[in-house]
Design an enzyme around this catalytic site. Structure first.
Site: not given
Length: 537
Positions: A165, A258, A267, A416
Site C-alpha cells: 500500500d 500504524e 481492531e 488497503h
C-alpha cells in the site's frame, strides 16, 4: 513429542538451579565489551557477574524487570525513580545464554523465585502478582479473537499487503524523513512493529535507538529483516510482546505506529497506542501519527442497496427441495444489512458535505475509546434516496518541520483500508436543502472491534419547517468485525440533467486542527425507487 518432553524435564531440573553460565554479559548503557559471565540467585536477590568476577548487576528480585529480546537473548533492568518520582530505569544488563534450553530454564527460575517471594509476603511492583496477574489486554479481549489476530499479522503475505500500500508506506516514510530533526539522536518506540519497516525508517532518520515492540510471530521476521540491514539494525532492538506487558530500558522521545483499522478504530489497536503513550513516552514526546479523524457523509447508491437486498432472495424460495425457506427471509435480509460495506466508491454518491469527529491520540484516554458517540447533522445538496452513511478517516503526522496527512478519502488514491459504508435496510427520501440528523454510536466489544448503532432522520422541509419535527427515520445495527468486503473500484454514475446536484463547498483551509484541510467531494445523483423489494422484506 519426545523433544518437548526432554525440554520439560531439563527445565524442571534447572528450576532448582541457583547459578547459570552466560555466553556473554554487557551493560546496556556502557560501551564496554561483552564478556562471558554468570547469573546467581541468592536469597531474594539476583547477581550478574562477568568472568573477571566484576559485579555488573545486583538487585532485589522485585526491582528487576526481565524481558526477552530473542531465543537466547534477554535484558535485566533495575527500576529506579527520577526526581519527579516517575518510573525510569537506573541500570540494565544484556545477557546471552549458550542455548535455548538454558535461556528457558533461567526464565523459569526467575519466575519461580519471584513467585515464592510473593507467597512469603513480599510486595511486587504496584502490588501485583507477577505469575497470576492478568494482562490488561487479556482482560478486555477474548482469547480466540487475540489468537486469530496475532496469527493473521504473523504472516508475511499480510505484511506484504500493507507494505505494498504505497499511499500508506510512502506517507509514513515522507513523514519520518521530512522530520529528521524530530528523530535524530532520539529514542523511538515502534508500537506493533510488524515487519519492522517503521523502525527502519526511524533509524534512517537518525534515531539514537529504536525499540520495535511486536506481539505476533512477525517479531522473528522483523529480527531477520533488521539483521539484514546491519547499519540501521545496530540501533534497533526487537521486543516480542504486547505493549501492555513489556518493559523497556528507557523512556521514548517518539512513538511511531500504524494503529489504524477500518473506520480508524477497528481492531482496537488505538487503545494499545494510547497505553504505550502513557507507559513509555516522555512528557514532551511526539506521536507519529498524533491525530485521527473519522469523516462521515450520507450517500445514495441504488446499485449497492439492490445488491445487498438481493442476497436474501435465496430465502424467498417456497419449495427448496420441498422446504419453504421464507420464514427466514426477514432475518437473512436484516443480517446482510448488519454488515458494513468495505469498498472504494465514487465520491459523487455523497449527498451532503461531510463532517468529522476528531480523536487526539496525544490526549485521549484509553477508556474514552470504549464508547464513541458522534452526533450527525447534514444538509442535503440534492434530492435523492438516502441509503446510509459513508465513512473514511485520515491521520496527521504533526512533525516539527513538515505536517503530513494520510487520507483514505473517496476520490483519493485507494489504500488497503478502502472506505466503509453503513447501509440502511429502510432508505429515506430527502430533497435538496433538507436537514438530515442522527447519531452514530460505537461500542467496543471483546472481539477487538465495535458494534455500530446508526440512526438517520430527515427533518420536515418546506412550509412549517421552522417548527421542526421528524418526517422519516431509519436505524441499523452493524458489527464492524464482520464487514462485507466488496472492494470494487468506483463505478461511473452518470447524472440526469434534472438531477445535477449543487456543488459542495468542501475546501476549508486552516492551520488549526479544529479547521483542518478537508478533501473536496462532489455530490451524487438521486436513486430510483425499489419499493416492491422493501415490501417483500
Amino acid at each position: 513429542m519426545e523433544e518437548e518432553a526432554k525440554m520439560e524435564v531439563l527445565v524442571a531440573q534447572k528450576t532448582k538451579q541457583r547459578e547459570f553460565a552466560l555466553a556473554s554479559v554487557s551493560e546496556v548503557s556502557s560501551s564496554s565489551s561483552a564478556l562471558p559471565g554468570v547469573a546467581v540467585f541468592a536469597a531474594d536477590r539476583l547477581q550478574i557477574r562477568k568472568e573477571s568476577n566484576r559485579i555488573v548487576l545486583s538487585a532485589h528480585l522485585t526491582d528487576i524487570k526481565l524481558f526477552r529480546c530473542g531465543p537466547i537473548e534477554s535484558v535485566c533492568m533495575v527500576e529506579g525513580s527520577d526526581a519527579d518520582n516517575q518510573t525510569s530505569y537506573s541500570s540494565g544488563v544484556a545477557i546471552q545464554f549458550r542455548n535455548e534450553e538454558e535461556s528457558e530454564a533461567f526464565h523459569c527460575v526467575f519466575q519461580q523465585w519471584k513467585k515464592e517471594f510473593n507467597v512469603q509476603g513480599g510486595n511486587l511492583p504496584n502490588g501485583t502478582n507477577l505469575i497470576t496477574s492478568k494482562s490488561k489486554f487479556d482482560e478486555k479481549i477474548e482469547s480466540s479473537s487475540a489468537k486469530m489476530y496475532f496469527h493473521y499479522y504473523g504472516q508475511l503475505l499480510h505484511q506484504q499487503n500493507m507494505l505494498q500500500d504505497y499511499v500508506r508506506t510512502g506517507t509514513y516514510y515522507a513523514a519520518v524523513i521530512e522530520n529528521r530533526s524530530d528523530f535524530t539522536g532520539r529514542v523511538v518506540v515502534d508500537v506493533g512493529a510488524g515487519s519492522g519497516i517503521l523502525s527502519l525508517f526511524a533509524a534512517q532518520a537518525g534515531a539514537k535507538h529504536v525499540y520495535a515492540v511486536e506481539a505476533s510471530e512477525m517479531a522473528e521476521y522483523a529480527r531477520k529483516l533488521i539483521a539484514g540491514n546491519p547499519i540501521l539494525g545496530q540501533r534497533i532492538t526487537v521486543i516480542k510482546g504486547k505493549v501492555e506487558d513489556v518493559e523497556l530500558p528507557e523512556r521514548a522521545d517518539i512513538l511511531i505506529s500504524e494503529p489504524m483499522g477500518t473506520l480508524l478504530v477497528n481492531e482496537r489497536m488505538l487503545e494499545s497506542y494510547v497505553i504505550a503513550r502513557d507507559r513509555f513516552l516522555t512528557p514532551n514526546g511526539k506521536m507519529f501519527p498524533s491525530v485521527g479523524r473519522i469523516h462521515m457523509a450520507p450517500f445514495s447508491d441504488e446499485y449497492l442497496f439492490v445488491e445487498i437486498a438481493n442476497k436474501a432472495l435465496f430465502w424467498q424460495q417456497q419449495n427448496y427441495y420441498g422446504v419453504d425457506l421464507t420464514p427466514l427471509h426477514g432475518t437473512a435480509f436484516q443480517g446482510y444489512f448488519s454488515q458494513p460495506v468495505v469498498d472504494a466508491f465514487d465520491p459523487r454518491l455523497l449527498i451532503a458535505a461531510p463532517i468529522f469527529h476528531v480523536i487526539d491520540f496525544t490526549k485521549t484516554k484509553e477508556e474514552e475509546l470504549y464508547e464513541i458517540d458522534i452526533p450527525l447533522r447534514f444538509t442535503a445538496t440534492v434530492g435523492a434516496r438516502l441509503h446510509g452513511l459513508a465513512c473514511w478517516f485520515d491521520v496527521l503526522f504533526n512533525g516539527s518541520t513538515a505536517r503530513r496527512w494520510l487520507t483514505t478519502a473517496p476520490g483519493s488514491p485507494t489504500t488497503h483500508w478502502y472506505q466503509l459504508r453503513c447501509v440502511l435496510s429502510q432508505p429515506i427520501y430527502v430533497v435538496a436543502g433538507q436537514e438530515i440528523t442522527g447519531r452514530m454510536h460505537l461500542i467496543a466489544h471483546t472481539a477487538q472491534s465495535y458494534t455500530i448503532y446508526l440512526t438517520l432522520s430527515a427533518k420536515t422541509w418546506g412550509p412549517g419547517a421552522e417548527q421542526g419535527g421528524i418526517l422519516q427515520t431509519s436505524s441499523c445495527k452493524l458489527d464492524l468485525k464482520e464487514p462485507y468486503y466488496r472492494m470494487s473500484q468506483p463505478q461511473a454514475y452518470p447524472l440526469n440533467q434534472d438531477q445535477q446536484p449543487k456543488p459542495l463547498d468542501m475546501n476549508i483551509q486552516s492551520q488549526d486542527l479544529d479547521e483542518v484541510e478537508m478533501m473536496q467531494q462532489p455530490s451524487p445523483k438521486s436513486c430510483a425507487q425499489i419499493d416492491s423489494l422493501m415490501q417483500n422484506a
